[in-house]
Enzyme design. Sequence first.
Site, PDB file in Angstrom:
ATOM      1  N   HIS A  54       1.821   6.150   2.064  1.00  0.00           N
ATOM      2  CA  HIS A  54       2.830   5.160   2.444  1.00  0.00           C
ATOM      3  C   HIS A  54       3.927   5.107   1.395  1.00  0.00           C
ATOM      4  O   HIS A  54       3.841   5.758   0.352  1.00  0.00           O
ATOM      5  CB  HIS A  54       2.207   3.789   2.688  1.00  0.00           C
ATOM      6  CG  HIS A  54       1.570   3.137   1.494  1.00  0.00           C
ATOM      7  ND1 HIS A  54       0.412   3.604   0.907  1.00  0.00           N
ATOM      8  CD2 HIS A  54       1.945   2.047   0.758  1.00  0.00           C
ATOM      9  CE1 HIS A  54       0.083   2.829  -0.105  1.00  0.00           C
ATOM     10  NE2 HIS A  54       1.004   1.882  -0.221  1.00  0.00           N
ATOM     11  N   HIS A  56       5.295   2.809  -0.687  1.00  0.00           N
ATOM     12  CA  HIS A  56       5.394   1.999  -1.904  1.00  0.00           C
ATOM     13  C   HIS A  56       5.518   2.884  -3.144  1.00  0.00           C
ATOM     14  O   HIS A  56       4.860   3.928  -3.237  1.00  0.00           O
ATOM     15  CB  HIS A  56       4.186   1.070  -2.017  1.00  0.00           C
ATOM     16  CG  HIS A  56       4.254  -0.091  -1.088  1.00  0.00           C
ATOM     17  ND1 HIS A  56       3.152  -0.849  -0.763  1.00  0.00           N
ATOM     18  CD2 HIS A  56       5.297  -0.635  -0.394  1.00  0.00           C
ATOM     19  CE1 HIS A  56       3.510  -1.806   0.074  1.00  0.00           C
ATOM     20  NE2 HIS A  56       4.809  -1.691   0.311  1.00  0.00           N
ATOM     21  N   ASP A  58       4.373   2.848  -6.091  1.00  0.00           N
ATOM     22  CA  ASP A  58       3.177   3.192  -6.868  1.00  0.00           C
ATOM     23  C   ASP A  58       2.314   4.249  -6.172  1.00  0.00           C
ATOM     24  O   ASP A  58       1.287   4.668  -6.719  1.00  0.00           O
ATOM     25  CB  ASP A  58       2.341   1.946  -7.191  1.00  0.00           C
ATOM     26  CG  ASP A  58       1.801   1.234  -5.967  1.00  0.00           C
ATOM     27  OD1 ASP A  58       2.516   1.156  -4.945  1.00  0.00           O
ATOM     28  OD2 ASP A  58       0.653   0.745  -6.017  1.00  0.00           O
ATOM     29  N   HIS A  59       2.752   4.702  -5.008  1.00  0.00           N
ATOM     30  CA  HIS A  59       2.043   5.784  -4.316  1.00  0.00           C
ATOM     31  C   HIS A  59       2.899   7.040  -4.153  1.00  0.00           C
ATOM     32  O   HIS A  59       2.353   8.098  -3.826  1.00  0.00           O
ATOM     33  CB  HIS A  59       1.550   5.305  -2.952  1.00  0.00           C
ATOM     34  CG  HIS A  59       0.426   4.325  -3.058  1.00  0.00           C
ATOM     35  ND1 HIS A  59      -0.886   4.653  -2.820  1.00  0.00           N
ATOM     36  CD2 HIS A  59       0.421   3.016  -3.424  1.00  0.00           C
ATOM     37  CE1 HIS A  59      -1.656   3.590  -3.021  1.00  0.00           C
ATOM     38  NE2 HIS A  59      -0.882   2.584  -3.391  1.00  0.00           N
ATOM     39  N   HIS A 112      -0.730  -2.818   6.071  1.00  0.00           N
ATOM     40  CA  HIS A 112      -0.202  -2.972   4.717  1.00  0.00           C
ATOM     41  C   HIS A 112       1.287  -2.641   4.714  1.00  0.00           C
ATOM     42  O   HIS A 112       2.108  -3.401   4.203  1.00  0.00           O
ATOM     43  CB  HIS A 112      -0.969  -2.049   3.771  1.00  0.00           C
ATOM     44  CG  HIS A 112      -0.509  -2.103   2.355  1.00  0.00           C
ATOM     45  ND1 HIS A 112      -0.666  -3.221   1.561  1.00  0.00           N
ATOM     46  CD2 HIS A 112       0.100  -1.168   1.570  1.00  0.00           C
ATOM     47  CE1 HIS A 112      -0.174  -2.979   0.355  1.00  0.00           C
ATOM     48  NE2 HIS A 112       0.298  -1.744   0.335  1.00  0.00           N
ATOM     49  N   ASP A 129      -3.784   2.125   0.826  1.00  0.00           N
ATOM     50  CA  ASP A 129      -3.930   0.686   0.648  1.00  0.00           C
ATOM     51  C   ASP A 129      -4.312  -0.007   1.946  1.00  0.00           C
ATOM     52  O   ASP A 129      -4.057  -1.199   2.113  1.00  0.00           O
ATOM     53  CB  ASP A 129      -2.622   0.090   0.108  1.00  0.00           C
ATOM     54  CG  ASP A 129      -2.402   0.399  -1.364  1.00  0.00           C
ATOM     55  OD1 ASP A 129      -3.254   1.080  -1.964  1.00  0.00           O
ATOM     56  OD2 ASP A 129      -1.367  -0.032  -1.910  1.00  0.00           O
ATOM     57  N   HIS A 167      -6.597   2.034  -5.276  1.00  0.00           N
ATOM     58  CA  HIS A 167      -6.603   1.172  -6.456  1.00  0.00           C
ATOM     59  C   HIS A 167      -8.021   0.870  -6.916  1.00  0.00           C
ATOM     60  O   HIS A 167      -8.964   0.844  -6.112  1.00  0.00           O
ATOM     61  CB  HIS A 167      -5.912  -0.166  -6.153  1.00  0.00           C
ATOM     62  CG  HIS A 167      -4.443  -0.058  -5.938  1.00  0.00           C
ATOM     63  ND1 HIS A 167      -3.525  -0.201  -6.957  1.00  0.00           N
ATOM     64  CD2 HIS A 167      -3.726   0.179  -4.808  1.00  0.00           C
ATOM     65  CE1 HIS A 167      -2.305  -0.060  -6.464  1.00  0.00           C
ATOM     66  NE2 HIS A 167      -2.395   0.167  -5.162  1.00  0.00           N
TER      67      HIS A 167
END
Length: 255
Positions: A54, A56, A58-59, A112, A129, A167
């Site tokens: 996805h 975001h 942080d990915h 998400h 996530d 995570h």
Amino acid sequence: MTTVFPVPALNDNYVWVITDDHGHCAVVDPGEAAPVVEALRARNLTLDAILVTHHHPDHQGGVGGVLKYAEVPVYGPAAESIRHRTHALREGDVVRLDTLGLELGVLETPGHTAGHISLYGHGLLFSGDTLFAGGCGRLFEGTPEQMMQSLSKLTELPADTNVYAGHEYTLANLRFAHRVEPDNDALSERVEAVQALRARGECTMPSTLEEELRTNPFLRSGVDAVRRNAEQYAGKRLSSPVDVFATVRAWKDAS
């Protein structure tokens, strides 16, 4: 033989590296480049693909940096903006990683984010996530109904499927789960086991879908004990599993 190992990144992310006995690999959700490149160099691995679940940061924030290590295809959800993406993925697509002898099917799992995907094959589930060990992602762009449908889709996979989430939230998730379902013996045992892992600084994944179905409250909205405790938290009767799920998600968000 295919193996998977985690590269810790940022505060609590995992970048998953899928590799084989011949030194080829693919990486899943590189939110940060430096630790990934360091791990690949240390193991003398040949990178063949980058997979993103996805949008975001942080990915996917480290994709550009990893591409400086090796110019490889970048696979990501068609419905989201993924920088450097070369292959847009939709439900039912298959990512074929020939050098690894691996095929990963694409499952659209919104909730998400609106276009989130998960990848499954050879007993491996990379759930980003959507599904966490002991929990699920926050509903930033989706509805409780969407997330429940996405999670239900994942639980239709074989029970022995190994779950690799994005995570290291497991201990916090399970401590919350124990508040939701304090009399669940399997959950109590899992909390103890995860506490021991974290005390040693070890990764808590993979889990299995079987384990998640026994202990993850977001997969247990139809269980009487979960419903009763959710109703107690909400102070009202909850008429459907979706209402139970939404209440438990709101409870977790507030905890």
